[in-house]
Design an enzyme around this catalytic site. Structure first.
Site, PDB file in Angstrom:
ATOM      1  N   VAL A   1      34.724  40.878  34.680  1.00 41.00           N
ATOM      2  CA  VAL A   1      34.188  41.527  35.869  1.00 41.00           C
ATOM      3  C   VAL A   1      35.375  41.805  36.780  1.00 41.00           C
ATOM      4  O   VAL A   1      36.304  41.002  36.852  1.00 41.00           O
ATOM      5  CB  VAL A   1      33.172  40.616  36.591  1.00 41.00           C
ATOM      6  CG1 VAL A   1      32.621  41.300  37.847  1.00 41.00           C
ATOM      7  CG2 VAL A   1      32.030  40.218  35.656  1.00 41.00           C
ATOM      8  N   CYS A   2      35.344  42.971  37.441  1.00 44.68           N
ATOM      9  CA  CYS A   2      36.337  43.262  38.483  1.00 44.68           C
ATOM     10  C   CYS A   2      37.737  43.209  37.864  1.00 44.68           C
ATOM     11  O   CYS A   2      37.928  43.636  36.712  1.00 44.68           O
ATOM     12  CB  CYS A   2      36.116  42.249  39.599  1.00 44.68           C
ATOM     13  SG  CYS A   2      36.830  42.586  41.209  1.00 44.68           S
ATOM     14  N   SER A   3      38.719  42.671  38.562  1.00 45.29           N
ATOM     15  CA  SER A   3      40.095  42.668  38.048  1.00 45.29           C
ATOM     16  C   SER A   3      40.291  41.698  36.883  1.00 45.29           C
ATOM     17  O   SER A   3      41.399  41.609  36.334  1.00 45.29           O
ATOM     18  CB  SER A   3      41.084  42.342  39.172  1.00 45.29           C
ATOM     19  OG  SER A   3      40.805  41.068  39.713  1.00 45.29           O
TER      20      SER A   3
END
Lengths: 209, 209
Positions: free
Chosen positions: B99-101
């Protein structure tokens, strides 16, 4: 702005973390997670613990109080020390809020009498026991300074609504963009009105075994 | 089914907890939160810690690996021990997810070469450094057994998508109903394409100061 998040055994994690992820990003916000004792508090699935950095007797005020729900709520309804704490902190708040069955704790503390409020669909009717008016059609219910959200993920919508009032629409939207809250659920079964009877039956099995 | 969730200092909490709240409810799922050492791991806002119940060297396999993102990702990109662990566990998974970075960590571990992947809008382009093809138009990108989600809240959509594949559509929908994921954001600023320039500017200030 001081935000106090209550933790207790068998809380549902997303109830607390969804709103936290929004509210903690308001410029100037200070968040304290609090529980009967300092230290890790195990959640409803037992596979995760969040740390309470303060014991209840170390927190006597907050601008915003957030009470999550979860299967553990029931055991807390009879905990007078906890309900007393909720009442004491509520006397200092600008906003007193709950997610999911957390509204039952606000009700048991006597804070929702005569007020419209919501909860997880599994325990919406129980709000009546506390003199509240169960309101199932809205995901976020605001009555005076009391803001209650429906089940679990509804806390994110609650927090964005409150952020708009606390910090303005632009900041609320900036936080929405930061957490990329552009929801695209792959299914449309997120409420009892939308889920099929088969899905609702399986949800009840998952919930009550 | 064993699910391993990686924690590291300055992770973003909802990145981990959003998917966790869905995936942990799959019948038969066992989740372990893991980090370099057992114990509390402090998040990106410093006001919350999640407990890692296992150290990395205690977890050598998983059916599903979940890697959250956050400002702490950058420091981990150069941590060869952590990247080795990601590679070792990845060799045992059915699904490797981020998820995300968090996708940058999968990239740094060499797992996304030649694959389509996504990330938070703030670091989508960085995926190219690792030979991945940044894909910004989709909230959830599945390429082989690698499933990457956009920023923070996108992990909930990712997890529902995977739950459908792991446990069937009815169970995925039942879990959606359990967490009442019927999103109704009060604003429509959840993606760069939808936010106004003013909102995007404020989000950048909140992100980078």
């Amino acid at each position: 702005m001081r935000i106090a998040v209550l933790l207790y055994p068998e809380f549902t994690t997303l109830d607390a973390v969804g709103p936290y992820e929004v509210l903690s990003r308001i410029p100037g916000a200070e968040v304290v997670f609090t529980a009967a004792e300092r230290g890790p508090v195990r959640n409803d699935m037992s596979s995760l613990a969040l740390t309470a950095d303060a014991a209840l007797d170390e927190v006597d005020s907050a601008d915003l109080l957030l009470v999550p729900g979860g299967p553990g709520t029931n055991a807390q309804l009879a905990d007078e020390a906890l309900l007393d704490w909720v009442r004491r902190v509520d006397a200092t708040t600008t906003w007193t809020t709950s997610v999911c069955s957390g509204s039952l704790l606000l009700g048991a503390a006597g804070l929702l009498e005569g007020r419209r409020a919501t909860s997880h669909w599994c325990c919406l009717d129980e709000l009546s026991r506390f003199g509240a008016e169960p309101t199932g059609a809205e995901r976020v219910v605001v009555d005076g300074k009391y803001a209650t959200a429906a089940g679990v993920s509804a806390g994110i919508d609650l927090a964005l609504t409150l952020t708009g009032r606390l910090a303005g629409d632009t900041t609320a939207q900036a936080i929405q963009l930061l957490i990329e809250y552009d929801p695209q659920p792959p299914y449309g079964a997120g409420s009892l009105a939308k889920a099929s009877p088969e899905v609702a039956a399986e949800a009840n099995v998952l919930l009550f075994g």
